[in-house]
Write a protein that holds these residues in place. Structure first.
Motif, PDB file in Angstrom:
ATOM      1  N   ASP A 194       5.961  24.812  36.095  1.00 23.52           N
ATOM      2  CA  ASP A 194       4.979  25.338  35.111  1.00 23.52           C
ATOM      3  C   ASP A 194       4.692  26.518  35.227  1.00 23.52           C
ATOM      4  N   ASP A 195       5.242  27.442  34.528  1.00 17.82           N
ATOM      5  CA  ASP A 195       4.971  28.912  34.772  1.00 17.82           C
ATOM      6  C   ASP A 195       3.682  29.546  34.764  1.00 17.82           C
ATOM      7  N   THR A 226       1.351  30.671  37.856  1.00 18.24           N
ATOM      8  CA  THR A 226       0.797  32.068  38.146  1.00 18.24           C
ATOM      9  C   THR A 226      -0.713  32.119  38.101  1.00 18.24           C
ATOM     10  N   ALA A 227      -1.516  30.763  37.675  1.00 23.13           N
ATOM     11  CA  ALA A 227      -2.823  30.750  37.947  1.00 23.13           C
ATOM     12  C   ALA A 227      -3.126  30.401  39.138  1.00 23.13           C
ATOM     13  N   LEU A 228      -2.439  29.682  39.757  1.00 25.55           N
ATOM     14  CA  LEU A 228      -2.403  29.188  41.387  1.00 25.55           C
ATOM     15  C   LEU A 228      -2.396  30.225  42.267  1.00 25.55           C
ATOM     16  N   LEU A 229      -1.628  31.271  41.954  1.00 26.37           N
ATOM     17  CA  LEU A 229      -1.463  32.506  42.666  1.00 26.37           C
ATOM     18  C   LEU A 229      -2.540  33.121  42.743  1.00 26.37           C
ATOM     19  N   PRO A 289      -7.250  31.595  35.275  1.00 28.60           N
ATOM     20  CA  PRO A 289      -7.432  33.256  35.555  1.00 28.60           C
ATOM     21  C   PRO A 289      -6.139  33.820  35.074  1.00 28.60           C
ATOM     22  N   SER A 290      -4.940  33.091  34.738  1.00 22.45           N
ATOM     23  CA  SER A 290      -3.484  33.632  34.510  1.00 22.45           C
ATOM     24  C   SER A 290      -3.637  35.165  33.609  1.00 22.45           C
ATOM     25  N   VAL A 303      -0.321  43.289  38.226  1.00 21.24           N
ATOM     26  CA  VAL A 303       0.893  43.056  38.214  1.00 21.24           C
ATOM     27  C   VAL A 303       1.619  41.873  38.789  1.00 21.24           C
ATOM     28  N   LEU A 304       2.143  41.039  38.300  1.00 21.56           N
ATOM     29  CA  LEU A 304       2.892  39.779  38.678  1.00 21.56           C
ATOM     30  C   LEU A 304       4.234  40.147  39.261  1.00 21.56           C
TER      31      LEU A 304
END
Length: 348
Positions: A142-143, A147-150, A316-317, A344-345
């Motif tokens: 789940d992209d 990203t939110a988990l990061l 928060p993504s 930046v991701l």
């Protein structure tokens, strides 16, 4: 493997380096799925924080465990994990008190000479059992969720730390100084903790629009004395119960103190760069204003915040507005330095 290295101010490169490998029985090797560039990385990038030539950089990442040392029992190969921005043993006196950033055996990814950095294909993780937090395996597909988990690795936990330090509570009026990713996550955190009114201070429309999406009720674009006057006007002259300071300059700290209500508190997480004279001790004393905060022990907060990220209560993504591959990391630094990107991701 490839990793990001800093050689001089504004001289950042992606180079071949020795593969991450288990060196101690408590180590793990994590293959990086997501990393990112932090606003605090810019101080090293600009030469305002000293670094050795060729030192690794990057402290926010999540990925898959590839290998573990003989003493690791909490994670195993194949696990999806997130790493807080410092490693910690999980058992020392400070870790037991929840202050993992002061761990007696801890360190900072890329900040401790010789350590791996998160903006890389893989990372050697010391004290893996005390550092890594496992995530649901299906999140890897789940992209948006990934990203939110990061953000649990730093920016969301840091915004939460500021809100906790500021004493955000149900029904409170909160002001957030700073419209960067940490300030925006501070808005999310304040909303989660029950703030009734959230005043975002910032002048970049795209960012303040996102602040409103995250829960801000008011936006103040002014700075300095004009910002203090604007917040005072919005609050009937009283000021905010809780102030999140997410910049770290003398002006931002002076603003934070100036807009705090008597009996209120400032939650301070802006990495200090020129903020030493921002505290007016007389004002703090006369108005019973507390100042709390500092480097956020995000490892302690991850388990608290994780369920809300998994179920979508916290998303928060959107703080990531530019995505690059590993080869694009130098461009990502230039974009954040020029303020054309918020955060930046990095997808290695």
């Amino acid at each position: 493997m490839r990793a990001t290295t800093l050689h001089a101010p504004h001289d950042i490169r992606v180079e071949e380096v020795p593969d991450a490998a288990v060196r101690e029985p408590g180590d793990a090797v994590v293959r990086v799925l997501r990393a990112c560039i932090c606003g605090s990385d810019l101080w090293a990038y600009r030469g305002e924080i000293p670094r050795e030539r060729g030192q690794r950089i990057g402290h926010e990442f999540l990925g898959v465990v590839e290998e573990t040392g003989s003493e690791v029992s909490g994670v195993r190969p194949g696990d999806l994990v997130v790493a807080p921005f410092t490693w910690s043993d999980g058992v020392c006196e400070f870790c037991a008190e929840g202050l993992t950033t002061s761990c007696e055996h801890g360190g900072f990814w890329g900040g401790t000479p010789g350590s791996d950095g998160g903006q890389a294909e893989a990372v050697r993780v010391p004290y893996a059992d005390g550092t890594l937090v496992t995530l649901p395996a299906d999140a890897a597909g789940d992209d948006r969720l990934l990203t939110a988990l990061l953000t649990l690795s730093d920016v969301l936990g840091t915004g939460h730390h500021a809100a906790v330090g500021a004493g955000v509570r149900l029904g409170a009026t909160v002001a957030v100084v700073g419209d960067g990713a940490v300030g925006l996550c501070g808005v999310l955190a304040a909303k989660r903790l029950g703030a009734e009114r959230i005043i975002a201070l910032g002048r970049h429309t795209a960012r303040t629009d996102l602040a409103r999406t995250f829960g801000a009720t008011d936006v103040v674009p002014e700075r300095g004395d004009a910002a203090v006057a604007a917040v005072r006007e919005l609050t009937g002259g009283r000021g905010a119960h809780a102030v999140i300071e997410a910049v770290g300059t003398e002006q931002s700290m002076a603003t934070a103190v100036g807009i705090a209500r008597p009996g209120g508190a400032v939650g301070w997480v802006g990495v200090p760069h020129g903020s030493g004279n921002g505290l007016n001790m007389e004002t703090l004393f006369q108005n019973n204003i507390a100042v709390r905060g500092g480097v956020a022990p995000v490892r302690t907060y991850i388990l608290e915040l994780l369920p809300d990220v998994l179920d979508g209560t916290l998303d928060p993504s959107p703080v990531f507005d530019l995505t690059v591959g590993l080869d694009g990391v130098p461009d990502g630094y230039r974009a954040m330095d020029a303020r054309t990107a918020l955060k930046v991701l990095v997808k290695p």
